[in-house]
Scaffold this active site. Structure first.
Site, PDB file in Angstrom:
ATOM      1  N   ARG A   1       0.756  -1.227   0.101  1.00 14.65           N
ATOM      2  CA  ARG A   1      -0.069   0.088   0.083  1.00 14.65           C
ATOM      3  C   ARG A   1       1.014   1.217  -0.026  1.00 14.65           C
ATOM      4  O   ARG A   1       1.597   1.626   0.961  1.00 14.65           O
ATOM      5  CB  ARG A   1      -1.149   0.132   0.953  1.00 14.65           C
ATOM      6  CG  ARG A   1      -1.539   1.239   1.634  1.00 14.65           C
ATOM      7  CD  ARG A   1      -2.669   1.202   2.518  1.00 14.65           C
ATOM      8  NE  ARG A   1      -3.836   0.443   1.828  1.00 14.65           N
ATOM      9  CZ  ARG A   1      -5.101   0.350   2.420  1.00 14.65           C
ATOM     10  NH1 ARG A   1      -5.220   0.900   3.628  1.00 14.65           N
ATOM     11  NH2 ARG A   1      -5.878  -0.364   1.834  1.00 14.65           N
TER      12      ARG A   1
ATOM     13  N   HIS B   1      -7.357   1.095  -6.508  1.00 17.56           N
ATOM     14  CA  HIS B   1      -7.467   0.125  -5.432  1.00 17.56           C
ATOM     15  C   HIS B   1      -8.301  -1.267  -6.105  1.00 17.56           C
ATOM     16  O   HIS B   1      -9.520  -1.528  -5.681  1.00 17.56           O
ATOM     17  CB  HIS B   1      -8.543   0.566  -4.440  1.00 17.56           C
ATOM     18  CG  HIS B   1      -8.439  -0.048  -2.881  1.00 17.56           C
ATOM     19  ND1 HIS B   1      -7.472  -1.242  -2.659  1.00 17.56           N
ATOM     20  CD2 HIS B   1      -9.078   0.180  -1.664  1.00 17.56           C
ATOM     21  CE1 HIS B   1      -7.609  -1.491  -1.405  1.00 17.56           C
ATOM     22  NE2 HIS B   1      -8.548  -0.774  -0.871  1.00 17.56           N
TER      23      HIS B   1
ATOM     24  N   GLN C   1     -10.044  -4.035  -3.870  1.00 20.61           N
ATOM     25  CA  GLN C   1     -10.989  -3.575  -3.288  1.00 20.61           C
ATOM     26  C   GLN C   1     -12.087  -3.882  -4.197  1.00 20.61           C
ATOM     27  O   GLN C   1     -13.382  -4.574  -3.875  1.00 20.61           O
ATOM     28  CB  GLN C   1     -11.045  -1.962  -2.865  1.00 20.61           C
ATOM     29  CG  GLN C   1     -12.244  -1.704  -2.378  1.00 20.61           C
ATOM     30  CD  GLN C   1     -12.915  -2.184  -1.239  1.00 20.61           C
ATOM     31  OE1 GLN C   1     -12.314  -2.284  -0.079  1.00 20.61           O
ATOM     32  NE2 GLN C   1     -14.052  -2.867  -0.907  1.00 20.61           N
TER      33      GLN C   1
ATOM     34  N   ASP D   1     -17.452   6.544  -1.222  1.00 20.41           N
ATOM     35  CA  ASP D   1     -16.188   6.466  -0.270  1.00 20.41           C
ATOM     36  C   ASP D   1     -15.983   7.835   0.190  1.00 20.41           C
ATOM     37  O   ASP D   1     -16.717   8.891  -0.153  1.00 20.41           O
ATOM     38  CB  ASP D   1     -15.072   5.951  -1.570  1.00 20.41           C
ATOM     39  CG  ASP D   1     -13.691   5.753  -0.738  1.00 20.41           C
ATOM     40  OD1 ASP D   1     -13.853   5.581   0.510  1.00 20.41           O
ATOM     41  OD2 ASP D   1     -12.642   5.777  -1.481  1.00 20.41           O
TER      42      ASP D   1
ATOM     43  N   CYS E   1     -16.525   0.972   0.458  1.00 22.31           N
ATOM     44  CA  CYS E   1     -15.293   0.208   0.785  1.00 22.31           C
ATOM     45  C   CYS E   1     -14.669   0.459   2.089  1.00 22.31           C
ATOM     46  O   CYS E   1     -13.938  -0.530   2.576  1.00 22.31           O
ATOM     47  CB  CYS E   1     -13.998   0.562  -0.003  1.00 22.31           C
ATOM     48  SG  CYS E   1     -13.736   2.342   0.300  1.00 22.31           S
TER      49      CYS E   1
ATOM     50  N   ARG F   1     -13.151  -9.190   0.762  1.00 18.57           N
ATOM     51  CA  ARG F   1     -11.799  -8.914   0.624  1.00 18.57           C
ATOM     52  C   ARG F   1     -10.949 -10.123   0.877  1.00 18.57           C
ATOM     53  O   ARG F   1     -10.092 -10.385   0.156  1.00 18.57           O
ATOM     54  CB  ARG F   1     -11.260  -7.734   1.474  1.00 18.57           C
ATOM     55  CG  ARG F   1     -11.960  -6.416   1.308  1.00 18.57           C
ATOM     56  CD  ARG F   1     -11.349  -5.811  -0.271  1.00 18.57           C
ATOM     57  NE  ARG F   1      -9.896  -5.649  -0.024  1.00 18.57           N
ATOM     58  CZ  ARG F   1      -9.200  -4.551   0.371  1.00 18.57           C
ATOM     59  NH1 ARG F   1      -9.667  -3.736   0.910  1.00 18.57           N
ATOM     60  NH2 ARG F   1      -7.814  -4.699   0.255  1.00 18.57           N
TER      61      ARG F   1
HETATM   62  N1  NVA Z   1     -10.190   6.573  -0.835  1.00 17.75           N
HETATM   63  C1  NVA Z   1      -9.745   5.794   0.159  1.00 17.75           C
HETATM   64  C2  NVA Z   1      -9.765   4.601   0.333  1.00 17.75           C
HETATM   65  C3  NVA Z   1      -9.466   3.716   1.592  1.00 17.75           C
HETATM   66  C4  NVA Z   1      -9.447   2.343   1.919  1.00 17.75           C
HETATM   67  C5  NVA Z   1      -8.374   6.089   0.631  1.00 17.75           C
HETATM   68  O1  NVA Z   1      -7.471   6.375  -0.118  1.00 17.75           O
HETATM   69  O2  NVA Z   1      -7.986   6.889   1.607  1.00 17.75           O
HETATM   70  N1   CP Z   2     -11.250  -0.828   2.293  1.00 22.02           N
HETATM   71  C1   CP Z   2      -9.967  -0.629   2.725  1.00 22.02           C
HETATM   72  O1   CP Z   2      -8.906  -0.826   2.136  1.00 22.02           O
HETATM   73  O2   CP Z   2      -9.575  -0.512   3.927  1.00 22.02           O
HETATM   74  P1   CP Z   2      -8.321  -0.581   4.841  1.00 22.02           P
HETATM   75  O3   CP Z   2      -7.950   0.895   4.580  1.00 22.02           O
HETATM   76  O4   CP Z   2      -8.811  -0.603   6.149  1.00 22.02           O
HETATM   77  O5   CP Z   2      -7.392  -1.528   4.313  1.00 22.02           O
END
Ligand code: NVA
Ligand code: CP
Length: 313
Positions: free
Chosen positions: A107, A134, A137, A229, A269, A297
């Site tokens: 990540r 993502h 997801q 989201d 998500c 997931r």
């Molecule tokens: N769009 C959000 C998704 C978190 C899982 C982010 O990037 O923070």
């Molecule tokens: N939806 C998702 O990726 O959640 P986290 O940020 O908790 O991994």
């Protein structure tokens, strides 16, 4: 597995609709096995390194538990504790980790970091979220929709809010599956032009449809699945007040849900910010669907790991 073994998983744009369906099929099989208590230790002795430059609950726990259920092991690596955090190049990190582990999940703040890691690593690299995409997801989202709606080709999904990483992957993934995907965002937070181009190309090939609008009511009209989201993704915290003001008309509330098809699903998500992108009422009325989505997931990522790490017979 043919077509999967040894490959990276950075964006759904790199995979065909047929391959995505293969991942979902295996995910459903593994989910069934888990529920019935049947052994499925398909990755005995395999190891996954997990690098997190940003926070995570779902991604971290589902990958870690998934590897364990498959008979393997996952290592949580905080870049601050790695030499990477003191300036060791990604290139060297990628080559060294490739000598120890069978796959790397990352990540990252920047998508380019994941691309560089994948270029240099000799083991598969999986994108666990970047500023651009993502994809894991969206595999879970597609499985969740398929479980309730059966034929994805007959589904209209409306995403409302920020044109972010999740919106980008939904556009591409949904279009590849032949869905009608409508995305409503404020014009200044629309999905990237390159992503829209890729999604439109995919929709043309699959018989799907991509609709971009700034009108949330237009997007949700006739929709079977509503999706939102956060308005302030990780890394955009300094723009929070502006984003909250501009995205206010894009809240998923009861009035907007009532404009969709009767019985429409609501997905998120997670993590959710109640009172911003979704109201508490809408969230709680659809919490069953949203928690199934979070659970999925685990199943889709297990399927992905098995496909990427199992040599063709
Ligand atoms: N769009 C959000 C998704 C978190 C899982 C982010 O990037 O923070
Ligand atoms: N939806 C998702 O990726 O959640 P986290 O940020 O908790 O991994």
């Amino acid at each position: 597995m043919a077509g999967f073994y040894g490959r990276d998983f950075l964006t759904l744009a790199d995979w065909s609709g047929e391959q995505i369906r293969r991942i979902l099929k295996l995910a459903a099989e593994l989910k069934g096995k888990l529920k019935q208590g049947q052994e499925h230790r398909l990755l005995e002795g395999k190891t996954l390194a997990m690098i997190f430059e940003k926070s995570s609950t779902r991604t971290r726990v589902s990958f870690e538990v998934g590897m364990w259920q498959l008979g393997g092991k996952a290592l949580f690596l905080n870049p601050q504790d790695l030499q990477m955090g003191r300036g060791e190049p990604i290139k060297d990190t990628a080559r060294v980790l490739s000598r120890y582990v069978d796959a790397i999940m990352i990540r990252a703040r920047k998508h380019e970091t994941v691309e560089e890691l994948a270029r240099e690593a000799t083991v598969p690299v999986i994108n666990g979220l970047t500023d651009r995409y993502h994809p894991c997801q969206v595999l879970a989202d597609l499985l969740t929709i398929q479980e309730r709606c059966r034929n994805l080709r007959e589904v209209k999904l409306a995403y409302v809010g920020d044109g972010n990483n999740v919106a980008n992957s939904l556009l591409i993934g949904g279009a590849k599956m032949g869905m009608k995907v409508a995305v409503a965002t404020p014009p200044e937070y629309a999905p990237r032009r390159e992503v829209v181009r890729l999604a439109k190309k995919a929709a043309k090939e699959s018989g799907g449809q991509v609709i971009l609008t700034s009108d949330p009511r237009e997007a949700v009209s006739g929709a079977h699945v509503l999706y939102t989201d956060v308005w302030v993704s990780m890394g955009h915290e300094d723009e929070a007040p502006l984003r909250r003001r501009i995205m206010k008309p894009y809240q998923l509330n009861k009035a907007l849900v009532n404009r969709a098809e009767v019985g429409a699903m609501v997905l998120h998500c997670l993590p959710a910010h109640r009172g911003e992108e979704i109201t508490d009422q809408v969230f709680e009325e659809h919490a069953g669907e949203i928690m199934d989505q979070a659970e999925n997931r685990l199943h889709v990522q297990k399927a992905l790991l098995v496909l990427l790490l199992t040599p063709p017979a």
